[in-house]
Write a protein that holds these residues in place. Structure first.
Motif, PDB file in Angstrom:
ATOM      1  N   ARG A  77       0.846  -1.197   0.000  1.00 52.49           N
ATOM      2  CA  ARG A  77       0.000   0.000   0.000  1.00 52.49           C
ATOM      3  C   ARG A  77       0.873   1.236   0.000  1.00 52.49           C
ATOM      4  NH1 ARG A  77      -3.386  -0.782   4.243  1.00 52.49           N
ATOM      5  NH2 ARG A  77      -5.083  -1.488   2.928  1.00 52.49           N
ATOM      6  N   GLY A  78       0.622   2.108  -0.956  1.00 49.42           N
ATOM      7  CA  GLY A  78       1.329   3.372  -1.016  1.00 49.42           C
ATOM      8  C   GLY A  78       0.362   4.522  -0.782  1.00 49.42           C
ATOM      9  N   PHE A  79       0.909   5.676  -0.430  1.00 50.85           N
ATOM     10  CA  PHE A  79       0.099   6.862  -0.190  1.00 50.85           C
ATOM     11  C   PHE A  79       0.611   8.002  -1.064  1.00 50.85           C
ATOM     12  CE2 PHE A  79      -0.446   4.261   3.495  1.00 50.85           C
ATOM     13  CZ  PHE A  79      -1.739   4.480   3.927  1.00 50.85           C
ATOM     14  N   VAL A  80      -0.312   8.703  -1.693  1.00 52.12           N
ATOM     15  CA  VAL A  80       0.047   9.857  -2.516  1.00 52.12           C
ATOM     16  C   VAL A  80      -0.649  11.086  -1.941  1.00 52.12           C
ATOM     17  CG1 VAL A  80      -0.130  10.931  -4.785  1.00 52.12           C
ATOM     18  CG2 VAL A  80       0.413   8.488  -4.614  1.00 52.12           C
ATOM     19  N   LYS A  81       0.148  12.029  -1.489  1.00 49.24           N
ATOM     20  CA  LYS A  81      -0.387  13.269  -0.916  1.00 49.24           C
ATOM     21  C   LYS A  81      -0.671  14.254  -2.039  1.00 49.24           C
ATOM     22  CE  LYS A  81       0.924  17.163   2.011  1.00 49.24           C
ATOM     23  NZ  LYS A  81       2.053  17.840   2.668  1.00 49.24           N
ATOM     24  N   ILE A  82      -1.894  14.787  -2.073  1.00 50.70           N
ATOM     25  CA  ILE A  82      -2.274  15.709  -3.150  1.00 50.70           C
ATOM     26  C   ILE A  82      -2.627  17.102  -2.640  1.00 50.70           C
ATOM     27  CG2 ILE A  82      -3.129  13.797  -4.566  1.00 50.70           C
ATOM     28  CD1 ILE A  82      -6.016  14.845  -3.874  1.00 50.70           C
TER      29      ILE A  82
END
Length: 418
Positions: free
Chosen positions: A140-145
């Protein structure tokens, strides 16, 4: 050189720590997330509650037990709110805040130049701060937008610390999502519902831009204002969209919602739930509920209890109200007794557990898709697309796998490979 990046608080902090880890590795450091012997400690703090602030300060003492001569750099919301307790520590050579955390990498790259040390809280909150891509995670990866918040809920200190809402350019966010090698990618931010880049493109535009992504896409916490037909159409267009909507509620009482400065009614909230179910009949709607807000009477609490079933929540995160100095609620209202909050919390958690069970039972005999995360006691564990914890009695490779649900099991469902 060995560095530790120790994180407290929210997923956004976690993502930012991932960016710091990547940046430090590029500078030649070996980096860990766990407190252990190291030459450099970076403590990424939290201030969402008084207890979180206390734990942030404690983390420095715990780190220095491993190496009393280590350098310590502090960033995050607790140091933004009150830098003095951190700056007083001799080993703390730099205190920055919740904004421009990439400054930590500038300090390390400079060889800890004296000109960059000391207390240096950046007040700029108009431009989104790009940081290195976070460390790569296979599962699981997280992308901050997005960062910051304009909502100013009366109980929350975060808008005063993170600053105003600012968003990442759509092309940059979409590129990171499309290049993700994780089996699941979570789109996150302090308030992703307010995502609006400098060219006027919103979250729906971003989802349309990544509709063919190979990674399963899950959204972080969202607000009622986001739920429109256009947004749901964009979610529906995503090839691997995880139909879990963490739709923030906080109270089922109109009176309490108003005193919280939440800009919707319980009726409007339920209408948005119905709209979600129209597009995604099996959607998991999860939520947060605060118990014991100062204006909450027993009847108000019963409204929160009733809405758990009315909304068909798959899961609730319930917690007692915690006064935060500097917020409007802290200035305006007297707290209610802790015993009242505790008793209401137990009733709400019991109701939430019953609704969670009811939701999970719908999937017995059906297929779901697991992202394997760990293997222990003979079971692969991971989450389905609708955020149900799955247990599969064999070791699975870390890739999306279709499984058939057999029965309720532990805190989720037991399933077998098809």
């Amino acid at each position: 050189m060995k560095a530790v990046v120790f994180t407290l608080g929210c997923k956004v902090n976690d993502v930012e720590s991932g960016s710091l880890i990547r940046g430090l590795e590029e500078l030649g450091y070996t980096v860990s997330r766990e407190l252990e012997p190291a030459d450099l400690y970076i403590v990424n703090t939290c201030a969402v509650t008084a207890e979180a602030e206390h734990k942030s300060r404690q983390a420095i003492s715990k780190a220095l037990k491993f190496n009393p001569q280590a350098k310590v750099l502090v960033c995050g919301c607790a140091s933004e709110k009150n830098p003095a307790p951190f700056a007083r520590r001799e080993q703390v050579i730099s205190v920055t805040g919740a904004k421009r955390k990439g400054k930590i990498l500038e300090i390390a790259a400079s060889g800890f130049s004296r000109e960059l040390l000391g207390v240096n809280i950046d007040k700029e909150d108009k431009i989104y701060d790009e940081m290195p891509l976070p460390e790569c995670l296979k599962t699981r990866g997280f992308v901050k937008i997005q960062d910051g918040c304009n909502r100013f809920c009366s109980y929350c200190v975060i808008p005063y610390l993170r600053g105003r809402s600012r968003s990442r350019l759509l092309e940059s966010a979409a590129e990171e999502i499309l290049k993700s090698t994780a089996q699941e990618t979570v789109v996150t931010g302090i308030d992703i519902s307010s995502y609006l880049d400098e060219k006027g493109r919103d979250l729906a535009d971003l989802l349309f831009a990544v509709e063919d992504a190979d990674t399963r896409i899950r959204l972080g916490s969202i607000e009622v204002s986001l739920i429109t037909e256009r947004f749901l159409e964009s979610a529906k267009a995503v090839k691997k969209f995880a139909p879990q909507f963490h739709l923030s509620l906080q109270s089922g009482s109109d009176k309490v919602l108003k005193s919280m400065n939440r800009h919707y009614t319980r009726g409007e909230y339920l209408e948005k739930c119905a709209l979600i179910y129209r597009y995604f009949p099996d959607a998991a709607i999860t939520t947060d509920i605060i118990v014991g807000f100062p204006t909450e009477t027993e009847e108000d609490f019963l409204d929160s209890l009733r809405i758990v079933e009315e909304a068909g929540f798959a899961q609730i995160h319930a917690f007692p109200y915690s006064p935060r100095e500097g917020t409007n609620a802290w200035k305006k209202y007297e707290d209610i007794p802790a015993a009242v909050k505790k008793e209401r919390l137990q009733r709400l958690l019991k109701k939430g557990a019953a609704e969670k069970r009811k939701y999970m039972e719908k999937f017995i005999g059906r297929t779901l898709e697991i992202v394997p995360e760990s293997f222990s006691d003979g079971y692969t564990e991971g989450y389905s697309e609708n955020y149900i914890r799955l247990y599969v009695p064999e070791k699975l490779e870390k890739r999306l796998t279709r499984v058939c649900v057999e029965e309720l099991f532990r805190d989720g469902l037991k399933a077998v490979c098809k």
